[in-house]
Design a protein around this motif. Sequence first.
Motif, PDB file in Angstrom:
ATOM      1  N   LYS A 162       0.869  -1.192   0.000  1.00 50.88           N
ATOM      2  CA  LYS A 162       0.000   0.000   0.000  1.00 50.88           C
ATOM      3  C   LYS A 162       0.896   1.229   0.000  1.00 50.88           C
ATOM      4  CE  LYS A 162      -2.542   2.061   3.817  1.00 50.88           C
ATOM      5  NZ  LYS A 162      -3.597   1.817   4.824  1.00 50.88           N
ATOM      6  N   LYS A 164       1.225   5.232   0.403  1.00 50.99           N
ATOM      7  CA  LYS A 164       0.581   6.463   0.854  1.00 50.99           C
ATOM      8  C   LYS A 164       0.728   7.485  -0.262  1.00 50.99           C
ATOM      9  CE  LYS A 164      -0.628   5.475   5.136  1.00 50.99           C
ATOM     10  NZ  LYS A 164      -2.028   5.597   5.597  1.00 50.99           N
ATOM     11  N   ASP A 190      -3.387   4.862  -0.420  1.00 54.30           N
ATOM     12  CA  ASP A 190      -4.137   5.466   0.693  1.00 54.30           C
ATOM     13  C   ASP A 190      -3.835   6.958   0.745  1.00 54.30           C
ATOM     14  OD1 ASP A 190      -5.422   6.167   3.026  1.00 54.30           O
ATOM     15  OD2 ASP A 190      -4.310   4.792   4.333  1.00 54.30           O
ATOM     16  N   ASN A 192      -5.461   9.211   2.849  1.00 58.50           N
ATOM     17  CA  ASN A 192      -5.763   9.828   4.150  1.00 58.50           C
ATOM     18  C   ASN A 192      -6.439  11.201   3.985  1.00 58.50           C
ATOM     19  OD1 ASN A 192      -3.014   8.085   5.169  1.00 58.50           O
ATOM     20  ND2 ASN A 192      -4.830   8.002   6.458  1.00 58.50           N
ATOM     21  N   GLU A 215      -7.833   4.142  -1.041  1.00 54.75           N
ATOM     22  CA  GLU A 215      -8.358   4.300   0.317  1.00 54.75           C
ATOM     23  C   GLU A 215      -8.530   5.774   0.675  1.00 54.75           C
ATOM     24  OE1 GLU A 215      -5.952   2.053   3.030  1.00 54.75           O
ATOM     25  OE2 GLU A 215      -6.785   3.007   4.814  1.00 54.75           O
ATOM     26  N   ASP A 240     -11.837   4.393   5.100  1.00 59.39           N
ATOM     27  CA  ASP A 240     -11.166   4.166   6.381  1.00 59.39           C
ATOM     28  C   ASP A 240     -11.752   5.183   7.366  1.00 59.39           C
ATOM     29  OD1 ASP A 240      -9.401   4.214   8.553  1.00 59.39           O
ATOM     30  OD2 ASP A 240      -7.571   4.367   7.383  1.00 59.39           O
ATOM     31  N   GLU A 241     -11.225   6.415   7.347  1.00 58.52           N
ATOM     32  CA  GLU A 241     -11.639   7.452   8.306  1.00 58.52           C
ATOM     33  C   GLU A 241     -13.153   7.682   8.339  1.00 58.52           C
ATOM     34  OE1 GLU A 241      -8.918   7.546   6.415  1.00 58.52           O
ATOM     35  OE2 GLU A 241      -7.332   8.825   7.247  1.00 58.52           O
ATOM     36  N   ASN A 262     -11.952  -0.686   5.071  1.00 55.68           N
ATOM     37  CA  ASN A 262     -10.823  -0.918   5.975  1.00 55.68           C
ATOM     38  C   ASN A 262     -11.401  -0.907   7.396  1.00 55.68           C
ATOM     39  OD1 ASN A 262      -8.904  -0.247   7.956  1.00 55.68           O
ATOM     40  ND2 ASN A 262      -7.631   0.941   6.566  1.00 55.68           N
ATOM     41  N   LYS A 264     -10.801  -0.896  11.253  1.00 59.75           N
ATOM     42  CA  LYS A 264      -9.834  -0.684  12.333  1.00 59.75           C
ATOM     43  C   LYS A 264     -10.636  -0.647  13.628  1.00 59.75           C
ATOM     44  CE  LYS A 264      -6.511   2.269   9.927  1.00 59.75           C
ATOM     45  NZ  LYS A 264      -6.226   3.689   9.640  1.00 59.75           N
TER      46      LYS A 264
HETATM   47 MG    MG Z   1      -6.013   4.588   5.893  1.00 54.93          MG
END
Ligand code: MG
Length: 369
Positions: A162, A164, A190, A192, A215, A240-241, A262, A264
């Motif tokens: 992955k 970033k 990803d 973010n 992502e 994700d977030e 994703n 978490k």
């Molecule tokens: Mg992430």
Amino acid sequence: MKIEKIELRRVCLPLVTPFRTSFGTSTERETTIVRVVTADAEGWAESAAEPEPLYGPEFLDGADLVIRDHLIPRLRAEGEALTAERVGPALAAVTGHPMSKAVLETAILDAQLKASGVSFGQYLGAVRDRVPAGVSVGIMDSIDELLAAVAGYLDEGYLRIKLKIEPGWDIEPVRAVRERFGDEMLLQVDANTAYTLADARHLARLDPFDLLLMEQPMAADDLLGHARLAQVISTPICLDESIESARDAASAIALGACSVINVKPARVGGYLEARRIHDVAAAHGIPVWCGGMLETGIGRAANVALAALPNFVMPGDTSASSRYYEQDLTAPFVLDGGHLEVPTGPGIGVEVLPDVLAQVTVSMTEIAF
Ligand code: MG
Ligand code: NPQ
């Protein structure tokens, strides 16, 4: 369960290499480790909060205060009827703070499972005894540096890479990695939250690289934007977030904002909500994978157990200990043919190394229960 005391221990561990994402660079990992002591067993868990509120709104000093002044008193009020399954309901009146809720629920669940001789994997419903390992590769200063890092991880046996990304570090690094390592390798990115819908055309330039997923390209609260982006790009969108609960997962799926999730546990308030997200996604035919927050062996052990559930069908950010730490707080998780073994001992199934823990401890608060 009768809890005798809860310890909050602030630890700081050096990272083997700086980790840069679109929201900043980390050279060390500072976090809070929770130890719950009961008459029968002790439970351990690790917070995912960081010193600054960058990944999410929680941050360590605030989280410690919330745990001490707002969460623990509510758990205490449950008396001996308290179980891990009652932690969520007991804390539901407190808005937000999923990472703080998660670390308490997880430590209590560890104590509870240790007292009854059940592993996290058994409790959660694991169907595999080992899980494939992916690795998250930070933003680098140059393409050469990136290619060297990826080559090293592939040599170690990681089964999925992955990258970033952020504006200015997206198309070229992906192109370079594909050109150097070929089309067969499992590759994803990803962001973010670093982009907006105005970048849709630009992000579509990643389509030809056959990525597994992209992502969290946009803001956490922009479900509609992700649904619109999904109409413009062919790379599957993974959130994700944005996903803080099973309800968020159901909404995002219904809106068409993601085709992968994703999971978490820390971000969603713990392993019980994480499993509910797994179940909602499975019911909709949406694959999930287990994310990571630079966990030490304490947090990693439970994540690896979760990643062994049936709908965790893509390799996670469940990397070996050596990806982040020279000396882990537990016996290290090591790659075996690109996989990590799911611990089978009671609770999280790994033991904390007391000498190492003492070395990295910055401060400790003991809370009588
Ligand atoms: Mg992430
Ligand atoms: C993600 N993690 O999936 C995150 C975010 C992240 C493994 O890519 C210190 C502590 C720095 C936690 C940087 C991975 C961090 C962190 C990024 C988590 O979005």
